[in-house]
Design an enzyme around this catalytic site. Sequence first.
Site, PDB file in Angstrom:
ATOM      1  N   ASP A 142       0.854  -1.206   0.000  1.00 24.11           N
ATOM      2  CA  ASP A 142       0.000   0.000   0.000  1.00 24.11           C
ATOM      3  C   ASP A 142       0.886   1.251   0.000  1.00 24.11           C
ATOM      4  OD1 ASP A 142       0.166  -1.253   2.966  1.00 24.11           O
ATOM      5  OD2 ASP A 142       0.463   0.907   3.029  1.00 24.11           O
TER       6      ASP A 142
ATOM      7  N   ASP B   9       0.552   3.628   2.274  1.00 21.14           N
ATOM      8  CA  ASP B   9       0.292   4.203   3.593  1.00 21.14           C
ATOM      9  C   ASP B   9      -0.832   5.245   3.460  1.00 21.14           C
ATOM     10  OD1 ASP B   9       0.832   4.070   6.331  1.00 21.14           O
ATOM     11  OD2 ASP B   9       1.994   5.911   6.242  1.00 21.14           O
TER      12      ASP B   9
HETATM   13  N1  LIG Z   1       1.135   1.350   5.762  1.00 21.75           N
HETATM   14  C1  LIG Z   1       1.594   0.485   6.661  1.00 21.75           C
HETATM   15  N2  LIG Z   1       2.014   0.911   7.867  1.00 21.75           N
HETATM   16  C2  LIG Z   1       2.497   0.031   8.774  1.00 21.75           C
HETATM   17  N3  LIG Z   1       2.566  -1.275   8.576  1.00 21.75           N
HETATM   18  C3  LIG Z   1       2.155  -1.752   7.396  1.00 21.75           C
HETATM   19  N4  LIG Z   1       2.121  -2.997   6.915  1.00 21.75           N
HETATM   20  C4  LIG Z   1       1.618  -2.943   5.673  1.00 21.75           C
HETATM   21  N5  LIG Z   1       1.312  -1.666   5.331  1.00 21.75           N
HETATM   22  C5  LIG Z   1       1.651  -0.905   6.397  1.00 21.75           C
END
Ligand SMILES: Nc1ncnc2[nH]cnc12
Length: 286
Positions: free
Chosen positions: A205, A207
């Site tokens: 992703d 974030d």
């Molecule tokens: N955006 C994110 N922040 C923290 N841990 C994660 N694991 C997967 N995506 C994450």
Amino acid sequence: MIGIIGGSGLYDLPGLTDTRWVDCDTPWGPPSDQVFLGRLGDAELAFLPRHGRGHRVPPSELNYRANIAALKSLGVSDVLSLSAVGSLREDLPPGCFVVVDQFIDRTFAREKSFFGTGLVAHVAMASPVCARLGEHIGRALEAQQLPHRRGGTYLVMEGPQFSTLAESRLYRAWNCDVIGMTNMPEAKLAREAELCYASVAMVTDFDCWHPTHDDVTVDAVIRVLLGNAAHAQQLVARVSDALAHDAHAPGCACRRALDHALITAPAVRDPAMVQRLQGIAGRVLR
Ligand SMILES: Nc1ncnc2[nH]cnc12
Ligand SMILES: CSC[C@H]1O[C@H](OP(=O)(O)O)[C@H](O)[C@@H]1O
């Protein structure tokens, strides 16, 4: 033996032969789950699902010491860590793999050392990842033609909540590449246990900083992870095979991390502590 720590979405390792789940106990308590032992080609593997099968344990409550001590007690010398991470860079989109080589540890609610009062140690962490293991991972990703980058800084947050927008922007300003919640203190403890350790971060992703992508959710993370599970399993097979035939492994500096780390004078060391640490530091305590 090669240790594999499976992160979110990776709770088993298909394709092994001579398999069995074994119980492990350590002086720091039990690990997240039983450990899955088996063979893959010429390699002996020990697989531990970091959060336990079914994902029972959150990042802050993981017994990182027990997880590392359990692998060490089984005879593991190299640890390949697999983790889901958020991306902090436009050029690391979901589906990309990053061979992490640096960390910024922002965790604050975890036990971070096997050592302590009665036996104090300070290991070097300037290069927190085993370069030899990282090289094998990089080559395997190239051979599999997977989108990847060699080298990257992983910001380790406490969680379990995802970051605020201000935090995400701050970590980008610090030039971090990916963000997750689990690789510290795991990497520090592996170093104390004189295990070679490297981490493959699978981007799931963006974030919450990206203007045109949705903020991270568990659903999105798992969707991307499941789409990449087969790639991760192939990566484990390739890296394990390379490690099983690596003549340089015994000379790796990670395996002598405690050579100059103990500072407590032998005369004032706590005997109970010395006893407890035999499985981790016996090489330099005898
Ligand atoms: N955006 C994110 N922040 C923290 N841990 C994660 N694991 C997967 N995506 C994450
Ligand atoms: C399920 S999203 C958040 C969760 O996923 C990552 O775990 P792991 O490194 O074990 O794959 C992240 O660090 C969080 O623990």
